[in-house]
Write a protein that holds these residues in place. Structure first.
Motif, mmCIF file in Angstrom:
data_model
loop_
_atom_site.group_PDB
_atom_site.id
_atom_site.type_symbol
_atom_site.label_atom_id
_atom_site.label_comp_id
_atom_site.label_asym_id
_atom_site.label_seq_id
_atom_site.Cartn_x
_atom_site.Cartn_y
_atom_site.Cartn_z
ATOM 1 N N PRO A 9 0.695 -1.031 -0.747
ATOM 2 C CA PRO A 9 0.034 0.111 0.026
ATOM 3 C C PRO A 9 0.527 1.127 -0.212
ATOM 4 O O PRO A 9 2.196 1.451 0.592
ATOM 5 N N SER A 10 -0.006 2.465 -0.809
ATOM 6 C CA SER A 10 1.361 4.136 -0.608
ATOM 7 C C SER A 10 0.330 4.379 -0.283
ATOM 8 O O SER A 10 -0.741 4.438 -0.050
ATOM 9 N N LEU A 11 0.874 5.902 0.244
ATOM 10 C CA LEU A 11 0.625 7.261 0.901
ATOM 11 C C LEU A 11 0.663 7.612 -0.925
ATOM 12 O O LEU A 11 1.663 8.433 -0.992
ATOM 13 N N ASP A 12 -0.245 7.979 -1.965
ATOM 14 C CA ASP A 12 -0.339 8.908 -2.942
ATOM 15 C C ASP A 12 -0.713 10.228 -3.042
ATOM 16 O O ASP A 12 -1.471 10.845 -2.620
ATOM 17 N N TYR A 13 1.146 10.639 -3.271
ATOM 18 C CA TYR A 13 0.911 12.266 -2.990
ATOM 19 C C TYR A 13 1.229 12.848 -4.103
ATOM 20 O O TYR A 13 1.622 13.006 -4.868
ATOM 21 N N ILE A 14 -0.220 13.600 -4.899
ATOM 22 C CA ILE A 14 -0.616 14.002 -5.887
ATOM 23 C C ILE A 14 -0.343 15.904 -5.535
ATOM 24 O O ILE A 14 -0.916 16.359 -5.211
ATOM 25 N N VAL A 15 0.485 16.049 -7.046
ATOM 26 C CA VAL A 15 0.686 18.157 -6.590
ATOM 27 C C VAL A 15 0.594 18.253 -7.904
ATOM 28 O O VAL A 15 1.223 17.651 -8.930
ATOM 29 N N SER A 16 0.240 19.368 -8.140
ATOM 30 C CA SER A 16 -0.245 19.998 -9.648
ATOM 31 C C SER A 16 1.126 21.184 -9.429
ATOM 32 O O SER A 16 1.161 21.874 -8.487
ATOM 33 N N VAL A 17 1.982 21.331 -10.486
ATOM 34 C CA VAL A 17 3.037 22.634 -10.317
ATOM 35 C C VAL A 17 3.227 23.164 -12.025
ATOM 36 O O VAL A 17 2.725 22.768 -12.909
ATOM 37 N N GLU A 18 2.662 24.644 -12.120
ATOM 38 C CA GLU A 18 2.473 25.252 -13.140
ATOM 39 C C GLU A 18 4.323 25.173 -13.275
ATOM 40 O O GLU A 18 5.239 25.540 -13.435
ATOM 41 N N ASN A 19 4.648 24.980 -14.925
ATOM 42 C CA ASN A 19 5.567 24.864 -15.337
ATOM 43 C C ASN A 19 6.989 24.715 -15.025
ATOM 44 O O ASN A 19 8.299 25.118 -14.438
ATOM 45 N N PHE A 20 7.162 22.749 -13.751
ATOM 46 C CA PHE A 20 8.032 22.370 -13.654
ATOM 47 C C PHE A 20 9.295 23.017 -14.368
ATOM 48 O O PHE A 20 9.647 22.460 -15.426
ATOM 49 N N LYS A 21 10.126 23.291 -14.080
ATOM 50 C CA LYS A 21 11.885 23.520 -14.220
ATOM 51 C C LYS A 21 13.154 22.694 -13.254
ATOM 52 O O LYS A 21 12.772 22.846 -12.023
ATOM 53 N N ALA A 22 13.467 21.868 -13.951
ATOM 54 C CA ALA A 22 14.575 20.757 -13.021
ATOM 55 C C ALA A 22 15.893 21.733 -12.505
ATOM 56 O O ALA A 22 15.890 22.541 -13.165
ATOM 57 N N GLY A 23 16.237 21.383 -11.626
ATOM 58 C CA GLY A 23 17.114 22.062 -10.423
ATOM 59 C C GLY A 23 16.390 23.307 -10.183
ATOM 60 O O GLY A 23 17.720 24.230 -9.416
ATOM 61 N N GLU A 24 15.311 23.915 -10.437
ATOM 62 C CA GLU A 24 15.007 24.915 -9.544
ATOM 63 C C GLU A 24 13.624 25.175 -8.305
ATOM 64 O O GLU A 24 13.460 23.691 -8.592
ATOM 65 N N VAL A 25 13.786 25.895 -7.265
ATOM 66 C CA VAL A 25 12.953 25.418 -6.080
ATOM 67 C C VAL A 25 11.458 25.951 -7.457
ATOM 68 O O VAL A 25 10.752 26.626 -8.153
ATOM 69 N N ASN A 26 10.185 24.859 -7.001
ATOM 70 C CA ASN A 26 9.349 24.256 -7.724
ATOM 71 C C ASN A 26 8.261 24.773 -6.295
ATOM 72 O O ASN A 26 7.929 24.147 -5.168
ATOM 73 N N ARG A 27 7.340 25.733 -6.776
ATOM 74 C CA ARG A 27 5.972 25.717 -5.794
ATOM 75 C C ARG A 27 4.348 24.755 -6.405
ATOM 76 O O ARG A 27 3.965 25.104 -7.403
ATOM 77 N N THR A 28 4.310 24.355 -5.671
ATOM 78 C CA THR A 28 2.390 23.211 -6.004
ATOM 79 C C THR A 28 1.522 24.518 -6.067
ATOM 80 O O THR A 28 1.441 25.669 -4.912
ATOM 81 N N THR A 29 0.794 24.358 -6.815
ATOM 82 C CA THR A 29 -0.649 25.046 -6.597
ATOM 83 C C THR A 29 -1.597 23.831 -6.448
ATOM 84 O O THR A 29 -2.322 24.746 -5.946
ATOM 85 N N ASP A 30 -1.447 23.095 -6.454
ATOM 86 C CA ASP A 30 -2.717 21.946 -5.230
ATOM 87 C C ASP A 30 -1.720 21.317 -4.840
ATOM 88 O O ASP A 30 -1.148 20.514 -5.341
ATOM 89 N N GLU A 31 -2.296 19.823 -4.273
ATOM 90 C CA GLU A 31 -1.938 18.887 -3.257
ATOM 91 C C GLU A 31 -2.550 18.226 -2.726
ATOM 92 O O GLU A 31 -3.935 18.804 -2.461
ATOM 93 N N ILE A 32 -2.672 17.161 -2.721
ATOM 94 C CA ILE A 32 -3.517 16.256 -1.804
ATOM 95 C C ILE A 32 -3.090 14.722 -2.098
ATOM 96 O O ILE A 32 -2.037 14.047 -2.732
ATOM 97 N N ILE A 33 -3.744 14.495 -1.064
ATOM 98 C CA ILE A 33 -2.680 12.791 0.031
ATOM 99 C C ILE A 33 -3.678 12.035 -0.412
ATOM 100 O O ILE A 33 -5.075 11.741 0.742
ATOM 101 N N PHE A 34 -4.027 10.703 -1.323
ATOM 102 C CA PHE A 34 -5.074 8.939 -1.310
ATOM 103 C C PHE A 34 -4.126 7.890 -0.881
ATOM 104 O O PHE A 34 -2.423 7.947 -0.731
#
Length: 304
Positions: A9-34
Motif C-alpha cells: 500500500p502507499s500514500l499517493d501524494y499528488i501535486v500540481s506544479v505550473e511549468n515545472f523546471k528541473a534544478g529549481e525550486v518549484n511550488r505547488t498550486t494544488d496537492e492532495i493525499i490518497f
C-alpha cells in the motif's frame, strides 16, 4: 464478506506544479493525499457502492498508520499486518507540463509476515470473495498469488485476480472466479497485438482453456469485453465523458463487477456495473461514488 489484498500500500501524494523546471525550486498550486494501491482502490469503491469489506496487506511506520486512518475515515475496515522494518511507501505524482511519478520502495516483508497473512486467509469462509490486485514487491516470492490460491483451493471462495503476465498466468490452474487483464496485457501474454473485440474474445477463451472461469478485459476508450464460464460473450463501447483521472479505473471496474455479481448473481449485470464503475472513476478526480455510477448506468443503458 469481501476481502482485498494489497501487498505494498502507499500514500499517493499528488501535486500540481505550473511549468515545472528541473534544478529549481518549484511550488505547488494544488496537492492532495490518497491511500493508494490496487486492492485498496477496490476496497474504497466497494464501500462507496455500499459493500462492506476488509482490506488486508502489509503496512509499516507512520505512513502505514496514515494509510489505515485514511481508509477507516472512508469506512473501509482494515486488518493490515504491521511490518517491523521500513516504511509504507509514499508515491509522488506530479502534474505539470508533463506528468511524472516517483514511487517509493515500501517496507521489508519477512517470511513471518507472510505466515501471518496465511493465518488471516485461513479464516475466510465458504461464500467469501477475495480480490488479489497489483504487483508483488521484490522482497516477496514472485509466486505469491499462485501460492495463495493453492493454499485456498479447497475453500469455496470466489477469487478475483487483477495482475499482469506471469502473475496472472500462474494462477489460472487454480480456477480464479474472474481475471481482469486489459487488452494490452492480454496481448503481452500471447505475444500478439490485440486490435478488435473479436481478438479479445479469441484470446480470453484461451485463458479460460488454461483455467480462468470468467475473463473481463478492459480496453480503455474502446470499451470492454466479458467472456463467461457459461459461454456468454458481452461487449460494450466505452461510456462518453471527460477523462480526468485514469488511475484506479481498472480497479474500479473490478469492484463494480464484484458488486454487480453479488447483487444479482448475473454476469450481464456484473459486466454493466463493472463498465460503468470503471468509467465513473475515470471521469472523476477521485474514485467513483455510488451516485456517479448510478447516473452513468442510467445514461448508458443503450451501450449494452
Amino acid at each position: 464478506m469481501i476481502y482485498t489484498v494489497t501487498f505494498n500500500p502507499s500514500l499517493d501524494y499528488i501535486v500540481s506544479v505550473e511549468n515545472f523546471k528541473a534544478g529549481e525550486v518549484n511550488r505547488t498550486t494544488d496537492e492532495i493525499i490518497f491511500p493508494g494501491g490496487k486492492g485498496i482502490n477496490v476496497s474504497i469503491v466497494l464501500k462507496n457502492l455500499g459493500f462492506d469489506n476488509t482490506a488486508l496487506g502489509f503496512m509499516a511506520g507512520f505512513t502505514g498508520d496514515e494509510i489505515s486512518r485514511l481508509l477507516e475515515e472512508k469506512g473501509v475496515k482494515t486488518d493490515f499486518i504491521h511490518v517491523k522494518k521500513g516504511l509504507s511507501r509514499i508515491n509522488v505524482k506530479m502534474r505539470s507540463n508533463e506528468e511524472s511519478e516517483i514511487n517509493g520502495r515500501g517496507p521489508e516483508i519477512m517470511q513471518e509476515d507472510i505466515d501471518k497473512l496465511y493465518k488471516q486467509l485461513d479464516k475466510l469462509q465458504e461464500g467469501d470473495t477475495l480480490v488479489l490486485a497489483g504487483s508483488i514487491p521484490s522482497v516477496m516470492p514472485e509466486s505469491m498469488y499462485m501460492d495463495i490460491m493453492r493454499h485456498l483451493q479447497d475453500k469455496k471462495i470466489d477469487i478475483a485476480v487483477d495482475a499482469t503476465r506471469d502473475l496472472l498466468v500462474n494462477v489460472l490452474p487454480y480456477k480464479p472466479f474472474v481475471i481482469k487483464p486489459n487488452n494490452h496485457e492480454l496481448g503481452e501474454i500471447f505475444n500478439v497485438k490485440i486490435e478488435t473485440k473479436d481478438d479479445v474474445v479469441k484470446y480470453a477463451k484461451k485463458l479460460q482453456e488454461k483455467g480462468a472461469r470468467n475473463v473481463l478485459v478492459s480496453m480503455a476508450g474502446d470499451g470492454a469485453v466479458l467472456v463467461t464460464e457459461d459461454g456468454q460473450e458481452f461487449r460494450a463501447e466505452a461510456p462518453k465523458g471527460d477523462l480526468k483521472n485514469s488511475v484506479g479505473a481498472g480497479d474500479s471496474m473490478v469492484a463494480g463487477f464484484v458488486a454487480g455479481y453479488l447483487t444479482k448473481k448475473d454476469y450481464f449485470e456484473a459486466f454493466k456495473m463493472g463498465v460503468c464503475t470503471g468509467s465513473a472513476s475515470a471521469f472523476s478526480e477521485e474514485l467513483a461514488t455510488k451516485a456517479e455510477v448510478e447516473a452513468l448506468y442510467e445514461k448508458n443503458k443503450d451501450l449494452f
